[in-house]
Design a protein around this motif. Structure first.
Motif: not given
Length: 435
Positions: A206, A210, A253, A258, A285-287, A290-291
């Protein structure tokens, strides 16, 4: 039944399809959907968006994707899909999850045993069901043995395997317990897929997302996140907004820099600060995008998720990673085409106490069970196994003249299609909470 060399015969009926992780993987493997059924309205909309089209069944044109309770004959009629190449599904996992109550057969969401019963009605050439690692634990050894014995009665050769998603190009651990069963002529060609040569890390998967806004902290973050991630946890309707799981997962995480306390709307800005006194969070944080990558929707695995952020996150987080489904699906398809060398497969045993009780029938004295079942810890292990079996089966004890007990194996408590099963009432009561 169509011959193994006819490519037009490789259709799949998918039960409890979720948002389509398994669906995408199986289609990439070479299967074509005849039917996909999902209860959740949000996941159903995503499936409809990605698997449009209709199919003719009994001279009636129907949508390939159907919404509703898969155990409702009006939604899924097994007789409409006789001798399909593959019957597949990701039946609900809460009955077996380690973090839950492990109610198994007593959970109204449990459809695993019911799905196995459909094999005798559909007579597919192959069955593929996946669930959480919890189903592989000793708690469910009797449940697993019941499934294997039932499939053997249907003349299918079945085998369980615990697969880690990271071994198939997915940048997270995500262990899944997979059941594959085939008719005897095809089963001898089936081989479980081999792990990839090199595992994919979170940063490798990712980093482009990112750094989409030119984030100045990207280089340091990539070093921290150059690891396999913990399992993404999708959660359920019973809980709050989207985050990456319980406390233990959040700590894991954080080691990858993260912030797992939520899901971001966008990648970090160019000047976003990275761990300062004023900003003690472990990282960005992940979007949801990204997840999705971390869940296996990598470049080339195009898919559109519908709904708002939390809804999309839950759909993604609860999905079966497409590359894992593709790997297993490809192995199944090769077996159906009778490709490669044949292999011999030994019958596996998951619960020796269950097997003795089932084979002998009636009341079986403790001494006979101990004599016929291989138990490393004698009477203590027998008592523990009986306790576990009681959670999924009716077990009737009877005192013997010498003061010991005899045990009789009774009915399986799981829902397998019974019209009078308590699952029907519980399902109606809790339908809004089921996901």
């Amino acid at each position: 039944m169509t011959g193994a060399s006819d490519d037009s015969s490789y259709e799949v009926v998918e039960l409890c399809a979720g948002a389509g992780g398994q669906a995408l993987g199986l289609e990439r493997a070479g299967f074509k959907h005849r039917l996909a059924v999902e209860l959740d309205s949000n996941a159903f909309t995503t499936l409809q968006t990605n698997i449009p089209g209709k199919i003719e069944i009994n001279e009636e044109e129907r949508e390939i994707v159907q919404q509703g309770d898969v155990a409702d004959p009006a939604v899924f009629n097994p007789e409409d899909h006789r001798e399909v190449a593959l019957l597949a599904g990701g039946v609900p996992c809460p009955p077996f999850t380690i973090a839950g109550k492990q109610l198994g057969a007593n959970d109204e969401r449990d459809l695993f045993a019911w799905a196995v019963e459909q094999v005798d009605k559909v007579r597919p050439r192959a069955l593929m069901l996946e669930n959480v690692r919890g189903l592989s634990l000793p708690r469910f050894s009797g449940y697993r043995q019941y499934v294997l014995d039932r499939l053997a009665e249907f003349k299918y050769v079945a085998e369980w395997r615990l697969l880690n998603a990271c071994d198939f190009g997915v940048p997270q651990l995500r262990p899944r317990f997979v059941l594959v069963a085939m008719q005897e002529d095809d089963a001898k060609y089936f081989k479980w897929p081999e792990p990839v040569a090199k595992q994919l890390t979170v940063s490798a998967a990712i980093h482009d997302l990112m750094g989409a806004n030119g984030w100045e902290g990207l280089e340091q973050w990539m070093k921290d996140a150059d690891k396999i991630g913990p399992t993404i946890v999708g959660g359920s309707k019973k809980h709050g907004g989207a985050d990456l799981g319980p406390t233990r997962a959040k700590r894991a995480w954080a080691e990858l820099s993260v912030d797992a306390m939520g899901v971001a709307d966008a990648p970090p800005a160019r000047d976003a600060q990275f761990r300062t006194m004023a900003n003690p969070a472990p990282g960005p944080k992940l979007t949801t995008e990204m997840v999705a990558r971390i869940q296996g929707w990598l470049p080339g695995y195009e898919w559109t998720f519908t709904g708002r952020k939390t809804t999309r996150y839950r759909q993604i987080g609860n999905a079966f990673p497409p590359p894992v489904a593709e790997a297993v699906g490809s192995a199944i398809l090769k077996a159906l085409k009778h490709e490669g060398e044949t292999v011999s497969r030994e019958t596996s045993s998951h619960d020796p106490v269950y097997k003795v009780l089932r084979e002998l029938g009636g009341y079986v004295p403790t001494s006979v069970i101990l004599n016929r079942a291989t138990l490393g810890n004698g009477i203590a292990e027998l008592e523990e196994r009986i306790t576990q079996l009681r959670r999924d089966f009716d077990i009737d004890p009877q005192p013997m003249s010498d003061g010991s007990l005899a045990y009789k194996l009774g009915e399986f408590k799981a829902f397998i299609g019974q019209a009078n099963h308590e699952r029907h009432e519980k399902f109606v009561q809790n339908r809004a909470k089921i996901s």
